[in-house]
Every structure is written in structure tokens, then in C-alpha cells.
Design a protein around this motif. Structure first.
Motif, PDB file in Angstrom:
ATOM      1  N   LEU A  57       0.812  -1.213   0.000  1.00 54.89           N
ATOM      2  CA  LEU A  57       0.000   0.000   0.000  1.00 54.89           C
ATOM      3  C   LEU A  57       0.850   1.269   0.000  1.00 54.89           C
ATOM      4  CD1 LEU A  57      -2.793  -1.037   2.503  1.00 54.89           C
ATOM      5  CD2 LEU A  57      -3.019  -0.748   0.035  1.00 54.89           C
ATOM      6  N   LEU A  58       2.020   1.207   0.601  1.00 51.76           N
ATOM      7  CA  LEU A  58       2.892   2.381   0.662  1.00 51.76           C
ATOM      8  C   LEU A  58       3.662   2.607  -0.627  1.00 51.76           C
ATOM      9  CD1 LEU A  58       4.305   2.029   4.273  1.00 51.76           C
ATOM     10  CD2 LEU A  58       2.713   3.763   3.441  1.00 51.76           C
ATOM     11  N   ASP A  59       3.853   1.571  -1.410  1.00 54.14           N
ATOM     12  CA  ASP A  59       4.649   1.653  -2.628  1.00 54.14           C
ATOM     13  C   ASP A  59       3.736   1.948  -3.818  1.00 54.14           C
ATOM     14  OD1 ASP A  59       6.855   1.460  -4.305  1.00 54.14           O
ATOM     15  OD2 ASP A  59       6.581  -0.689  -4.604  1.00 54.14           O
ATOM     16  N   PRO A  60       3.817   3.153  -4.416  1.00 51.31           N
ATOM     17  CA  PRO A  60       2.933   3.465  -5.539  1.00 51.31           C
ATOM     18  C   PRO A  60       3.250   2.592  -6.756  1.00 51.31           C
ATOM     19  CG  PRO A  60       4.519   5.234  -5.206  1.00 51.31           C
ATOM     20  CD  PRO A  60       4.719   4.246  -4.097  1.00 51.31           C
ATOM     21  N   HIS A  61       2.212   2.209  -7.478  1.00 52.56           N
ATOM     22  CA  HIS A  61       2.334   1.375  -8.667  1.00 52.56           C
ATOM     23  C   HIS A  61       1.731   2.125  -9.848  1.00 52.56           C
ATOM     24  CE1 HIS A  61       2.683  -1.439  -5.340  1.00 52.56           C
ATOM     25  NE2 HIS A  61       3.378  -2.191  -6.159  1.00 52.56           N
ATOM     26  N   PRO A  62       2.115   1.774 -11.069  1.00 55.26           N
ATOM     27  CA  PRO A  62       1.618   2.511 -12.241  1.00 55.26           C
ATOM     28  C   PRO A  62       0.097   2.587 -12.338  1.00 55.26           C
ATOM     29  CG  PRO A  62       3.373   1.016 -12.884  1.00 55.26           C
ATOM     30  CD  PRO A  62       3.077   0.743 -11.451  1.00 55.26           C
ATOM     31  N   LYS A  63      -0.594   1.514 -12.016  1.00 55.65           N
ATOM     32  CA  LYS A  63      -2.055   1.522 -12.148  1.00 55.65           C
ATOM     33  C   LYS A  63      -2.758   1.774 -10.812  1.00 55.65           C
ATOM     34  CE  LYS A  63      -2.287  -1.214 -16.268  1.00 55.65           C
ATOM     35  NZ  LYS A  63      -3.022  -2.204 -17.017  1.00 55.65           N
ATOM     36  N   MET A  64      -2.008   2.086  -9.794  1.00 54.61           N
ATOM     37  CA  MET A  64      -2.586   2.318  -8.474  1.00 54.61           C
ATOM     38  C   MET A  64      -2.318   3.763  -8.070  1.00 54.61           C
ATOM     39  SD  MET A  64      -1.731   0.194  -5.060  1.00 54.61           S
ATOM     40  CE  MET A  64      -1.745   1.015  -3.501  1.00 54.61           C
ATOM     41  N   PRO A  65      -3.339   4.504  -7.651  1.00 48.44           N
ATOM     42  CA  PRO A  65      -3.090   5.897  -7.271  1.00 48.44           C
ATOM     43  C   PRO A  65      -2.224   5.973  -6.017  1.00 48.44           C
ATOM     44  CG  PRO A  65      -5.314   5.262  -6.681  1.00 48.44           C
ATOM     45  CD  PRO A  65      -4.723   4.119  -7.467  1.00 48.44           C
ATOM     46  N   ASN A  66      -1.442   7.023  -5.938  1.00 48.82           N
ATOM     47  CA  ASN A  66      -0.627   7.250  -4.749  1.00 48.82           C
ATOM     48  C   ASN A  66      -1.533   7.841  -3.676  1.00 48.82           C
ATOM     49  OD1 ASN A  66       1.259   7.759  -2.839  1.00 48.82           O
ATOM     50  ND2 ASN A  66       2.534   9.088  -4.102  1.00 48.82           N
ATOM     51  N   MET A  67      -1.914   7.029  -2.703  1.00 52.62           N
ATOM     52  CA  MET A  67      -2.856   7.462  -1.674  1.00 52.62           C
ATOM     53  C   MET A  67      -2.182   8.260  -0.576  1.00 52.62           C
ATOM     54  SD  MET A  67      -5.312   4.135  -1.462  1.00 52.62           S
ATOM     55  CE  MET A  67      -4.013   2.937  -1.297  1.00 52.62           C
ATOM     56  N   GLN A  68      -0.866   8.329  -0.594  1.00 53.45           N
ATOM     57  CA  GLN A  68      -0.084   9.078   0.389  1.00 53.45           C
ATOM     58  C   GLN A  68      -0.468   8.704   1.821  1.00 53.45           C
ATOM     59  OE1 GLN A  68      -0.515  13.188  -0.751  1.00 53.45           O
ATOM     60  NE2 GLN A  68       0.801  12.932  -2.516  1.00 53.45           N
ATOM     61  N   LEU A  69      -0.498   7.407   2.080  1.00 57.06           N
ATOM     62  CA  LEU A  69      -0.804   6.915   3.423  1.00 57.06           C
ATOM     63  C   LEU A  69       0.433   7.010   4.310  1.00 57.06           C
ATOM     64  CD1 LEU A  69      -2.673   3.630   2.456  1.00 57.06           C
ATOM     65  CD2 LEU A  69      -3.718   5.740   3.257  1.00 57.06           C
ATOM     66  N   THR A  70       0.203   7.247   5.582  1.00 52.30           N
ATOM     67  CA  THR A  70       1.306   7.159   6.534  1.00 52.30           C
ATOM     68  C   THR A  70       1.549   5.679   6.824  1.00 52.30           C
ATOM     69  OG1 THR A  70      -0.115   7.222   8.483  1.00 52.30           O
ATOM     70  CG2 THR A  70       0.619   9.350   7.587  1.00 52.30           C
ATOM     71  N   ARG A  71       2.672   5.364   7.436  1.00 56.56           N
ATOM     72  CA  ARG A  71       2.957   3.971   7.792  1.00 56.56           C
ATOM     73  C   ARG A  71       1.894   3.418   8.739  1.00 56.56           C
ATOM     74  NH1 ARG A  71       7.989   2.247   6.148  1.00 56.56           N
ATOM     75  NH2 ARG A  71       9.459   3.896   5.623  1.00 56.56           N
ATOM     76  N   SER A  72       1.449   4.251   9.664  1.00 53.99           N
ATOM     77  CA  SER A  72       0.431   3.826  10.620  1.00 53.99           C
ATOM     78  C   SER A  72      -0.897   3.539   9.918  1.00 53.99           C
ATOM     79  CB  SER A  72       0.244   4.907  11.677  1.00 53.99           C
ATOM     80  OG  SER A  72      -0.797   4.564  12.554  1.00 53.99           O
ATOM     81  N   GLU A  73      -1.293   4.384   8.974  1.00 58.21           N
ATOM     82  CA  GLU A  73      -2.542   4.167   8.244  1.00 58.21           C
ATOM     83  C   GLU A  73      -2.471   2.894   7.397  1.00 58.21           C
ATOM     84  OE1 GLU A  73      -3.950   8.814   7.611  1.00 58.21           O
ATOM     85  OE2 GLU A  73      -2.560   7.883   6.179  1.00 58.21           O
TER      86      GLU A  73
END
Length: 90
Positions: A57-73
Motif C-alpha cells: 500500500l505504501l509503494d505506488p504502482h503505475p495503475k494504483m493511485p498514490n494514496m499518500q498513506l502514513t505507515r500507521s494508516e
């Protein structure tokens, strides 16, 4: 016996999947049959846990939006998803 059974079932799944792709006239049925067979082995390897999902979830992928989550989230979301998989909630 378990290894043989897993490989046999994976081969059957790949073969049937490839035949279905061929029957439906979808592109590259042999390739997708091999992919299906290989992916059928993944559950035996035990690839899912909350830490790996949080990292994904923390690592953005080409087809996945960057959700800018914190590590805790990301850890909270992964923990929640893992409870759904096992059928238990907190």
C-alpha cells in the motif's frame, strides 16, 4: 503427496484455463494457461501477511493511485484486511 497434489491441481487449472481462453478465442491462451498454473501454486507458498500488504500500500504502482498513506494508516488498513481474510474482527 501434498507437493504432487498441488502441482497436479495447478497443471489442471492451467490447462483448463488455457483451453477456456482458446475456446473463447481470447489472445495468447498458452501464455495465460501457464500463468494460471503458476499462480495456482502461490497459496501454498504462503504469500499474504499484514506487513507485506502494508508495504504494498505504501509503494505506488503505475495503475494504483498514490494514496499518500502514513505507515500507521497502511498498517491499520492491512490489519483490518487480514481480519476479513480469517473471518474474525477485533
Amino acid at each position: 503427496a501434498t507437493v504432487f497434489g498441488t502441482l497436479a491441481v495447478a497443471a489442471i487449472q492451467g490447462t483448463l484455463g488455457g483451453l477456456m481462453f482458446w475456446w473463447l478465442a481470447l489472445p495468447t491462451p498458452v501464455f495465460w494457461g501457464v500463468v494460471m498454473g503458476l499462480l495456482a501454486i502461490v497459496p501454498v507458498l504462503g504469500g499474504f501477511d499484514a506487513a507485506k500488504l502494508a508495504f504494498f500500500l505504501l509503494d505506488p504502482h503505475p495503475k494504483m493511485p498514490n494514496m499518500q498513506l502514513t505507515r500507521s494508516e497502511a498498517a491499520d488498513i492491512a490489519a483490518y484486511i487480514s481480519t476479513l481474510r480469517s473471518g474474525r474482527t477485533r
